[in-house]
Design a protein around this motif. Structure first.
Motif: not given
Length: 153
Positions: A91-119
């Motif tokens: 966490n000390a290496s993460l920016s106070p501005d946040g972090v960008v995750l660049i992930a393959e769809k298969n890394l998401f839990d089965e319950q996550v509907k990627i298309e439905d994710l929102a701000k």
């Protein structure tokens, strides 16, 4: 006598030089072969073993912009990152501005509907114990360092 000593000395020098040059040729061929053959195997093995054996870091964060979906890859900008479990102090290496995750769809839990994710949605994500990330602001973490992404509990 002098002639035989000179002949023996010349033969020894030639033999020594040819032995050294053969040794260099063989060792460079061997190292390039072993590097090209064993390098990928080691990389795959270390990635797998890190994900299974290491103490993984877990975080909770909020999506700050709509996720970008490009084929099988999803880019998500997260802010307000909080450590749930952080044995190596990632966490000390993460920016106070946040972090960008660049992930393959298969890394998401089965319950996550990627298309439905929102701000504003909250996600939990688990990283290997020493994730690779860029030094940009915010830092970017690729799928090789991500174990899973799920909806916050």
């Amino acid at each position: 006598m002098k002639k035989s000593l000179l002949t023996v000395g010349a033969l020894l020098s030639i033999g020594l030089l040819s032995a050294c040059s053969n040794s260099k040729d063989n060792s460079s061929k061997d190292s390039s072969n072993s590097t090209s053959i064993s390098q990928p195997k080691e990389t795959v093995t270390s990635s797998s073993s890190e994900k299974e054996l290491g103490e993984n870091a877990e975080f909770k964060a909020e999506i700050s912009e709509e996720p970008v979906i490009e084929g099988e890859t999803v880019s998500i900008i997260l802010t307000d990152v909080k450590a749930i479990k952080d044995p190596k102090g990632v966490n000390a290496s993460l920016s106070p501005d946040g972090v960008v995750l660049i992930a393959e769809k298969n890394l998401f839990d089965e319950q996550v509907k990627i298309e439905d994710l929102a701000k504003g949605d909250e996600l939990d994500f688990t990283l290997i114990d020493t994730p690779a990330m860029t030094k940009s602001i915010p830092p970017q973490i690729s799928g090789d360092s991500i174990i899973k992404i799920s909806l916050a509990k």
